[in-house]
Design a protein around this motif. Structure first.
Motif, mmCIF file in Angstrom:
data_model
loop_
_atom_site.group_PDB
_atom_site.id
_atom_site.type_symbol
_atom_site.label_atom_id
_atom_site.label_comp_id
_atom_site.label_asym_id
_atom_site.label_seq_id
_atom_site.Cartn_x
_atom_site.Cartn_y
_atom_site.Cartn_z
ATOM 1 N N ALA A 175 -32.137 -9.169 9.672
ATOM 2 C CA ALA A 175 -31.148 -9.611 8.679
ATOM 3 C C ALA A 175 -30.083 -10.541 9.268
ATOM 4 C CB ALA A 175 -30.514 -8.411 7.993
ATOM 5 N N PRO A 176 -29.438 -10.214 10.401
ATOM 6 C CA PRO A 176 -28.407 -11.134 10.918
ATOM 7 C C PRO A 176 -28.971 -12.500 11.320
ATOM 8 C CG PRO A 176 -28.196 -8.988 11.952
ATOM 9 C CD PRO A 176 -29.467 -8.969 11.173
ATOM 10 N N MET A 177 -30.128 -12.521 11.964
ATOM 11 C CA MET A 177 -30.716 -13.795 12.390
ATOM 12 C C MET A 177 -31.160 -14.600 11.173
ATOM 13 S SD MET A 177 -31.346 -15.938 14.745
ATOM 14 C CE MET A 177 -31.127 -15.029 16.258
ATOM 15 N N GLU A 178 -31.752 -13.945 10.199
ATOM 16 C CA GLU A 178 -32.168 -14.628 8.976
ATOM 17 C C GLU A 178 -30.957 -15.233 8.256
ATOM 18 O OE1 GLU A 178 -34.474 -13.741 4.750
ATOM 19 O OE2 GLU A 178 -34.376 -12.169 6.265
ATOM 20 N N GLN A 179 -29.870 -14.477 8.196
ATOM 21 C CA GLN A 179 -28.661 -14.982 7.541
ATOM 22 C C GLN A 179 -28.086 -16.185 8.286
ATOM 23 O OE1 GLN A 179 -26.243 -11.463 7.427
ATOM 24 N NE2 GLN A 179 -27.354 -10.591 5.689
ATOM 25 N N LEU A 180 -28.118 -16.137 9.615
ATOM 26 C CA LEU A 180 -27.634 -17.260 10.416
ATOM 27 C C LEU A 180 -28.485 -18.510 10.151
ATOM 28 C CD1 LEU A 180 -25.878 -18.552 12.629
ATOM 29 C CD2 LEU A 180 -27.510 -17.651 14.294
ATOM 30 N N CYS A 181 -29.791 -18.343 10.148
ATOM 31 C CA CYS A 181 -30.685 -19.478 9.902
ATOM 32 C C CYS A 181 -30.484 -20.035 8.496
ATOM 33 C CB CYS A 181 -32.137 -19.063 10.120
ATOM 34 S SG CYS A 181 -32.498 -18.591 11.828
ATOM 35 N N ASP A 182 -30.315 -19.159 7.515
ATOM 36 C CA ASP A 182 -30.038 -19.608 6.143
ATOM 37 C C ASP A 182 -28.740 -20.419 6.101
ATOM 38 O OD1 ASP A 182 -32.274 -18.633 4.721
ATOM 39 O OD2 ASP A 182 -31.355 -16.658 4.450
ATOM 40 N N ALA A 183 -27.720 -19.967 6.842
ATOM 41 C CA ALA A 183 -26.431 -20.671 6.859
ATOM 42 C C ALA A 183 -26.565 -22.052 7.506
ATOM 43 C CB ALA A 183 -25.377 -19.843 7.583
ATOM 44 N N VAL A 184 -27.320 -22.136 8.599
ATOM 45 C CA VAL A 184 -27.529 -23.429 9.258
ATOM 46 C C VAL A 184 -28.263 -24.369 8.304
ATOM 47 C CG1 VAL A 184 -28.705 -24.629 11.150
ATOM 48 C CG2 VAL A 184 -27.442 -22.510 11.612
ATOM 49 N N ALA A 185 -29.323 -23.893 7.667
ATOM 50 C CA ALA A 185 -30.065 -24.727 6.719
ATOM 51 C C ALA A 185 -29.171 -25.138 5.551
ATOM 52 C CB ALA A 185 -31.296 -23.985 6.213
ATOM 53 N N GLY A 186 -28.311 -24.240 5.104
ATOM 54 C CA GLY A 186 -27.402 -24.539 4.003
ATOM 55 C C GLY A 186 -26.352 -25.577 4.352
ATOM 56 N N SER A 187 -26.136 -25.819 5.644
ATOM 57 C CA SER A 187 -25.141 -26.814 6.067
ATOM 58 C C SER A 187 -25.687 -28.235 6.068
ATOM 59 C CB SER A 187 -24.619 -26.471 7.469
ATOM 60 O OG SER A 187 -25.582 -26.819 8.462
ATOM 61 N N LEU A 188 -26.977 -28.409 5.867
ATOM 62 C CA LEU A 188 -27.592 -29.727 5.918
ATOM 63 C C LEU A 188 -26.992 -30.666 4.873
ATOM 64 C CD1 LEU A 188 -29.846 -31.585 7.050
ATOM 65 C CD2 LEU A 188 -31.329 -30.669 5.252
#
Length: 192
Positions: A175-188
């Motif tokens: 969950a924490p790693m998935e959320q981090l990756c989602d946040a990075v992708a959302g910053s594009l």
């Protein structure tokens, strides 16, 4: 977080000339579009072994794995490679490979692309959850596996997809790693 702009010639029309992506400050960036990427990769490996009791064999294995990943990525359109600090045993907690994939046999519509990916993995043992999500940069096909999370973001102008391939072989996509990756992708963001 830090921004990582790319620089290229200004493209015509509505096609973006660049993108911006925010990644955690701890992640080391390697620019795969420049000839100096091997030196950057060596700097990363040297920093990771500094002050640690690491065998030459482990150092060589880490270097070889990362170099091979970068070379295969470059051959497939990779532009940037981000690496999170290695763990004590030399494992790579997380990485991100950013690639530009032009349209060829890939459907331009994200919904059709997601369906196409579902069909391609029908017989695979390593099935990944496929969905279409809306990011601020546009529609994206999201593929979630046990240790990977990929985003295929439809580029404006219909020129292809910007692909963000996250890998977390040590921790998995918890969950924490998935959320981090989602946040990075959302910053594009696209730069015009």
């Amino acid at each position: 977080m830090k921004g990582t702009p790319r620089t290229e010639a200004t493209p015509p029309g509505g096609i973006p000339k660049d993108y911006k992506l925010l990644v955690p400050r701890e992640w080391f960036r390697i620019d795969l579009t420049r000839d100096r990427w091997r030196a950057q990769l060596k700097t990363f490996v040297d920093r990771q072994i500094q002050g640690r009791q690491v065998s030459a064999e482990l150092t060589r294995n880490v270097w070889t794995t990362l170099r091979n990943t970068a070379e295969v990525g470059r051959a497939r359109g990779a532009m940037e490679f981000f690496l999170l600090t290695t763990s004590e045993n030399g494992g790579m907690p997380a990485s991100l490979l950013v690639s530009s994939v032009p349209l060829s046999r890939t459907p331009a519509d994200p919904e059709k692309y997601a369906a196409w990916l579902e069909l391609r993995q029908a017989d695979s043992r390593d099935r990944r959850a496929v969905s279409v999500v809306e990011l601020s940069a546009g529609s994206a096909v999201r593929l979630l596996g046990n240790t990977t999370l990929d985003f295929h973001v439809c580029m404006p102008g219909g020129i292809g997809y910007l692909t963000l391939c996250f890998s977390a072989p040590v921790t998995g996509m918890s969950a924490p790693m998935e959320q981090l990756c989602d946040a990075v992708a959302g910053s594009l963001r696209w730069v015009r």
